[in-house]
Scaffold this motif. Structure first.
Motif, PDB file in Angstrom:
ATOM      1  N   GLU A   1      -0.434  24.980  38.640  1.00 48.64           N
ATOM      2  CA  GLU A   1      -0.846  25.727  39.835  1.00 48.64           C
ATOM      3  C   GLU A   1      -0.239  25.137  41.105  1.00 48.64           C
ATOM      4  OE1 GLU A   1      -2.355  28.643  39.877  1.00 48.64           O
ATOM      5  OE2 GLU A   1      -2.424  28.573  37.694  1.00 48.64           O
ATOM      6  N   LEU A   2      -0.191  23.823  41.196  1.00 49.39           N
ATOM      7  CA  LEU A   2       0.393  23.186  42.375  1.00 49.39           C
ATOM      8  C   LEU A   2       1.891  23.464  42.461  1.00 49.39           C
ATOM      9  CD1 LEU A   2      -1.506  19.774  42.453  1.00 49.39           C
ATOM     10  CD2 LEU A   2      -1.814  21.735  43.968  1.00 49.39           C
ATOM     11  N   VAL A   9       2.190  26.828  43.960  1.00 52.60           N
ATOM     12  CA  VAL A   9       1.968  26.751  45.414  1.00 52.60           C
ATOM     13  C   VAL A   9       3.221  26.205  46.097  1.00 52.60           C
ATOM     14  CG1 VAL A   9       0.645  25.593  47.237  1.00 52.60           C
ATOM     15  CG2 VAL A   9      -0.534  26.545  45.247  1.00 52.60           C
ATOM     16  N   GLU A  10       3.788  25.156  45.528  1.00 56.14           N
ATOM     17  CA  GLU A  10       5.011  24.564  46.081  1.00 56.14           C
ATOM     18  C   GLU A  10       6.131  25.599  46.157  1.00 56.14           C
ATOM     19  OE1 GLU A  10       7.617  21.453  47.385  1.00 56.14           O
ATOM     20  OE2 GLU A  10       5.523  21.149  46.849  1.00 56.14           O
ATOM     21  N   TYR A  44      -1.862  22.169  52.969  1.00 61.85           N
ATOM     22  CA  TYR A  44      -1.932  20.959  52.152  1.00 61.85           C
ATOM     23  C   TYR A  44      -2.059  21.346  50.692  1.00 61.85           C
ATOM     24  CZ  TYR A  44      -3.971  19.381  56.586  1.00 61.85           C
ATOM     25  OH  TYR A  44      -4.231  19.138  57.896  1.00 61.85           O
ATOM     26  N   TRP A  45      -1.497  20.539  49.822  1.00 59.31           N
ATOM     27  CA  TRP A  45      -1.746  20.693  48.398  1.00 59.31           C
ATOM     28  C   TRP A  45      -1.400  19.375  47.721  1.00 59.31           C
ATOM     29  CZ3 TRP A  45       2.322  22.667  51.000  1.00 59.31           C
ATOM     30  CH2 TRP A  45       3.605  22.428  50.529  1.00 59.31           C
ATOM     31  N   TYR A  60      -2.875  16.157  44.793  1.00 55.84           N
ATOM     32  CA  TYR A  60      -4.032  15.342  44.427  1.00 55.84           C
ATOM     33  C   TYR A  60      -3.561  13.925  44.182  1.00 55.84           C
ATOM     34  CZ  TYR A  60      -2.547  15.698  39.534  1.00 55.84           C
ATOM     35  OH  TYR A  60      -1.840  15.626  38.370  1.00 55.84           O
TER      36      TYR A  60
END
Length: 157
Positions: free
Chosen positions: A114-115, A118-119, A142-143, A145
């Motif tokens: 998922e990240l 988003v990227e 922001y994204w 962890y």
């Protein structure tokens, strides 16, 4: 060369093209007194120039200061300033969501997928943006962890 977040903000507005003082005020949404404090500093440091009633990036000195401004330490300072501001806005708008969670190996893999999406979305938006909007309309996204333990360890360092 350490730039305050407000100075970077004004510099970014000017980097979109030469602007009069009124256009800088409109683009940033900052008040006149703040702009009048920032502009002389940028001029003194040869980051911008004033010509024909417009401020623009001083291209003759770009190579001298661009690497300095974009040093890892200076980027970290900008990110720290933005994150601190986001914490202040947490309960006022959708500024920052933060959760401490346990992730299984599968959940971490799903999160990474998922990240990555988003990227890709952010990169596509950035690459395809044709029109230049006012800097005040930009969003900070922001994204990611990190391991909670690692963050605590770094805080003590």
């Amino acid at each position: 060369m350490d730039l305050l977040i407000e100075q970077r903000y004004v510099l970014e507005a000017i980097s979109k093209g030469a602007k009069t003082l009124d256009k800088i005020l409109e683009s940033t949404g900052l008040d006149n007194s703040m702009i009048n404090n920032i502009i002389p500093e940028l001029l003194i440091n040869n980051l911008i120039q004033y010509k024909n009633k417009e401020y623009s990036i001083d291209l003759s000195n770009t190579s001298l200061w661009k690497n300095e401004v974009n040093k890892k330490e200076n980027i970290k300072l900008e990110i720290r300033d933005l994150l601190c501001s986001s914490v202040e806005l947490m309960h006022k708008e959708k500024a920052l969501n933060l959760r401490k969670v346990y992730l299984s190996e599968l959940e971490e893999k799903l999160l990474n997928i998922e990240l990555a999406r988003v990227e890709k979305l952010i990169n596509d938006i950035y690459e395809n943006k044709k029109e230049v909007d006012n800097v005040k309309n930009m969003k900070v996204v922001y994204w990611g962890y990190s391991n909670y333990r690692d963050m605590i360890s770094l805080k003590g360092a």
